[in-house]
Design a protein around this motif. Sequence first.
Motif: not given
Length: 149
Positions: A42-51
């Motif tokens: 979930v951290t990776r998904v949120v990182d991508r969405l945050e970028r």
Amino acid sequence: MLSGAGLSEIDFETVIRLARSPGQRLRMSDLAAQTELSTSGVTRVVDRLEREGLVTRQACPSDRRASYAVLTEAGRARLESVLPQHVQDIEDWFTGLLGAEELEAFLATLRKIRNVVRPCATAGASGTAGAQAVACAAEAAMSGQAEAP
């Protein structure tokens, strides 16, 4: 449809879960439980969405170890761009094929199955970290889905 809007299936699931949550935000642990992702996933998904500017992170004022994923205005706009077609597809292929009584029975059956197969599917939806969220976190830890903080 989703790829044309630059969303993978998990991106869409994450954004729609945030949009449907109180304050359009979820604790990262609740988001992981709802999507059945590990905490690192979930951290990776949120990182991508945050970028992409679709999600931001917000510190939890009562727990320094926790943070929230929060849907941004750009995230809402992206979701709104794909949601009408998504809803139409559901209507065309599923709900529109059923009468009112059939639809109610179908939805009740789906909820019953969801509650057994994915008991954490609504973790954090009430806006509090209640007993269900704690139980889901413990279950995820025991099954190896969660990682140490």
